[in-house]
Motif scaffolding. Structure first.
Motif, PDB file in Angstrom:
ATOM      1  N   LEU A 163      -9.849  -4.695   0.778  1.00  0.00           N
ATOM      2  CA  LEU A 163      -8.487  -4.272   0.202  1.00  0.00           C
ATOM      3  C   LEU A 163      -8.425  -3.205  -0.839  1.00  0.00           C
ATOM      4  CD1 LEU A 163      -8.558  -7.923   0.376  1.00  0.00           C
ATOM      5  CD2 LEU A 163      -6.226  -7.083   0.837  1.00  0.00           C
ATOM      6  N   ASP A 164      -7.631  -2.202  -0.619  1.00  0.00           N
ATOM      7  CA  ASP A 164      -7.492  -1.290  -1.583  1.00  0.00           C
ATOM      8  C   ASP A 164      -6.906  -2.047  -2.774  1.00  0.00           C
ATOM      9  OD1 ASP A 164      -8.425   0.692  -0.425  1.00  0.00           O
ATOM     10  OD2 ASP A 164      -6.745   1.791   0.023  1.00  0.00           O
ATOM     11  N   ILE A 165      -7.460  -1.724  -4.080  1.00  0.00           N
ATOM     12  CA  ILE A 165      -6.747  -2.355  -5.368  1.00  0.00           C
ATOM     13  C   ILE A 165      -5.192  -1.834  -5.398  1.00  0.00           C
ATOM     14  CG2 ILE A 165      -6.767  -2.055  -8.009  1.00  0.00           C
ATOM     15  CD1 ILE A 165      -9.186  -3.665  -6.781  1.00  0.00           C
ATOM     16  N   ARG A 222       0.692  -2.343  -5.244  1.00  0.00           N
ATOM     17  CA  ARG A 222       1.777  -2.252  -4.722  1.00  0.00           C
ATOM     18  C   ARG A 222       2.433  -3.241  -4.069  1.00  0.00           C
ATOM     19  NH1 ARG A 222       3.272  -0.533   0.199  1.00  0.00           N
ATOM     20  NH2 ARG A 222       1.180  -0.263   1.259  1.00  0.00           N
ATOM     21  N   VAL A 223       1.657  -3.786  -3.203  1.00  0.00           N
ATOM     22  CA  VAL A 223       2.437  -4.938  -2.521  1.00  0.00           C
ATOM     23  C   VAL A 223       2.804  -6.146  -3.061  1.00  0.00           C
ATOM     24  CG1 VAL A 223       2.225  -6.526  -0.338  1.00  0.00           C
ATOM     25  CG2 VAL A 223       1.472  -3.977  -0.025  1.00  0.00           C
ATOM     26  N   ILE A 224       1.797  -6.678  -3.674  1.00  0.00           N
ATOM     27  CA  ILE A 224       1.691  -8.033  -4.137  1.00  0.00           C
ATOM     28  C   ILE A 224       2.320  -7.979  -5.631  1.00  0.00           C
ATOM     29  CG2 ILE A 224       0.660 -10.128  -5.154  1.00  0.00           C
ATOM     30  CD1 ILE A 224       0.702  -9.913  -2.030  1.00  0.00           C
ATOM     31  N   SER A 225       2.188  -7.161  -6.442  1.00  0.00           N
ATOM     32  CA  SER A 225       2.640  -6.961  -7.652  1.00  0.00           C
ATOM     33  C   SER A 225       4.153  -6.598  -7.676  1.00  0.00           C
ATOM     34  CB  SER A 225       1.873  -6.001  -8.625  1.00  0.00           C
ATOM     35  OG  SER A 225       0.855  -5.990  -8.822  1.00  0.00           O
ATOM     36  N   PHE A 231       1.499  -5.675   5.887  1.00  0.00           N
ATOM     37  CA  PHE A 231       1.966  -4.530   5.185  1.00  0.00           C
ATOM     38  C   PHE A 231       1.246  -3.305   4.823  1.00  0.00           C
ATOM     39  CE2 PHE A 231       3.796  -8.830   3.722  1.00  0.00           C
ATOM     40  CZ  PHE A 231       5.207  -8.565   4.082  1.00  0.00           C
ATOM     41  N   ALA A 232      -0.148  -3.489   5.252  1.00  0.00           N
ATOM     42  CA  ALA A 232      -1.204  -2.116   5.023  1.00  0.00           C
ATOM     43  C   ALA A 232      -0.678  -1.017   5.805  1.00  0.00           C
ATOM     44  CB  ALA A 232      -2.328  -2.678   5.276  1.00  0.00           C
TER      45      ALA A 232
END
Ligand code: UTP
Length: 482
Positions: A335-337, A342-345, A389-390
């Motif tokens: 998983l890219d940081i 972007r997605v979760i925060s 979402f990726a």
């Protein structure tokens, strides 16, 4: 009802909230509790964001028939595009380039290991965090020791300060920290082993009433491996990654001793193809194997749990009689940081899934009730629900025998016994591949038990350089290469 000396406001606000949301029964035993117990109960109740759970109670918990968020969305499923384990002629160049790119990312310290270890391990039934279970065929090394020494070996190999993030749950955090500390972090610098806890949620009965584990304790359970994304952010671990210049998390579960978290090919393909989240899969053992199915749906990679996957699709064959949906999820991801950020925060919260479980609880008479069959709903987020979402998600097929043999059950499939067997088989294969003779039984199984420490070799290639140190192996011998 008595008011608690010193904290009447806390009690009053708590009872008002519970009244409003139909959970007032949690205070049913209040007058019987000691002051300390009252404090504990209030702390448990106040740890829950009840306002966020209201909708979920009405949909996921109370509506027994509707299972998971994806259940209504099983249309348009196609097999995922999978990069093969062995490159085809057209892919050889890409794979070579990827291995170089992966090594370079590892050398530049951009990759961290991330273990999710917050589960309750109820099926295994070990008394303590699952990572402490001794799992190696020789030497009884624990899962945590295998992972720690893998990180240590990779740090040496790539000359980088690779950190190791571990997610625990409040229920096993202290024991996990104590175990690692007592073992002096297995040689890793303490500041590079970062532990943080995931969130907990109440378990509910089928009417949506939260359960009590004791008169003064809520029945709380960890919020699923998907809760790791929230926990990374909330705990500051994601910010810690950013501070250290980490761009990629190598995610794996605590129960799989064969995992290869620092696989240059996987890391390199992820990077070259611009994937934000990648996943390893293996060919399914049989049509109905109990693994998630990695599929394509409306152009997005998505995982459909075996329990929700239509049997007709599970059994479907293509024109060359191969299983159409054959990509089994191994729960090994990159998983890219920046993707998590972007997605979760900023954009999405993962959905809660409903799991029906056995949860001991206090019944209406105040007795501890130990149900014989599932009586409660636990709410869990699943990590793979973030895959759709990726951007450019990559799926790589690997050899199950080399990378996956989890310890899930006390006996039978995916147990300690099968995992030890598979670790031994892999160790013997690695040794044979560099010319070491393995004594075998007439049925072909190894007549020896071998454990190869990650510090001795992370892969067969590394054995080659010290093959002279390996003694001739005698039939029946137990050998620990470390
Ligand atoms: P499992 O789904 O196998 O669950 O977790 P479990 O809790 O370990 O075991 P059972 O189902 O009670 O027998 C797969 C991985 O996800 C982690 C586990 O620690 C394991 O590494 N996990 C699971 C969490 O970190 N948190 C959770 O809330 C659930």
């Amino acid at each position: 009802m008595n008011q608690v000396p010193n904290h009447p406001t806390a009690f009053e606000s708590c009872s008002a909230i519970l009244n409003q949301i139909g959970q007032y029964h949690l205070l049913q035993w209040w007058t019987e509790l000691s002051t300390e117990e009252q404090r504990e109960l209030l702390a448990d109740i106040n740890s829950v964001q009840w306002n966020l759970l209201q909708d979920i109670l009405e949909t996921v918990v109370a509506r027994r028939s509707s299972a998971n968020p994806t259940a209504s969305a099983l249309d348009n499923l196609q097999p995922a595009k999978v990069f093969p384990q062995k490159p085809t002629t057209e892919l050889i160049g890409l794979y070579d380039e990827a291995i170089e790119a992966g090594r370079s990312l590892l050398r530049s310290g951009k990759v961290a290991a991330f273990t999710v270890a917050g589960g309750q391990g109820t099926r295994l039934g070990f008394d303590g965090p699952k990572g402490m279970v001794p799992v190696t065929p020789v030497g009884s090394k624990s899962l945590f020791e295998i992972f720690a020494t893998t990180v240590l070996a990779a740090r040496r190999k790539f000359g980088a300060n690779i950190p190791w993030y571990i997610m625990t749950s409040p229920a096993n955090h202290e024991q996990t920290v104590n175990f690692l500390r007592t073992n002096r972090w297995f040689g890793l610098p303490e500041q590079d082993v970062i532990l943080f806890s995931q969130g907990m949620l109440p378990a509910f009965d089928f009417q949506g009433r939260a359960l009590l584990a004791a008169k003064h304790r809520l029945a709380l359970a960890p919020d699923g491996h998907g809760g790791s994304l929230d926990a990374l952010i909330r705990s500051g671990a994601l910010a810690d990654c950013q501070r250290r210049g980490i761009t990629l998390l190598s995610y794996f579960q605590v129960d799989n001793p064969l995992v290869k978290p620092f696989d240059p090919l996987f890391i390199g393909l992820h990077s070259i193809t611009g994937s934000e989240m990648s996943t390893k899969v293996c060919a399914k053992a049989d049509d109905l194997e109990r693994v998630g199915n990695v599929c394509l749906q409306n152009g997005k990679v998505t995982v459909i749990e075996y329990s929700e996957f239509p049997e007709k699709l599970a059994r479907q064959r293509d024109l060359s009689s191969r299983r159409t949906f054959d990509a089994g999820n191994l729960a090994i991801h990159l998983l890219d940081i920046a993707f998590i950020d972007r997605v979760i925060s900023k954009q999405h919260k993962l959905p809660f899934r409903r799991a029906e479980k056995i949860v001991p609880h206090i019944d209406e008479q105040g007795r501890l009730h130990q149900p014989a069959k599932p009586n409660a709903v636990k709410l869990e987020k699943f990590i793979f629900d973030v895959l759709p979402f990726a951007t450019n998600p990559l799926v790589l097929e690997v050899d199950r025998a080399e990378e996956f043999s989890p310890v899930k059950n006390a006996t039978g499939v995916d147990s300690l016994e099968t995992s030890k067997r598979d670790q031994n088989l892999r160790a013997c294969r690695w040794l044979e591949s560099v010319g070491v003779r393995i004594p075998r039984h007439p049925d072909g199984t190894p007549n020896t038990t071998v454990t190869i420490s990650p510090l001795f070799a992370l892969d067969p290639e590394e054995i080659r350089s010290h093959v002279q140190q390996i003694p001739a192996i005698q039939p029946g011998q137990h050998l620990h290469l470390e």
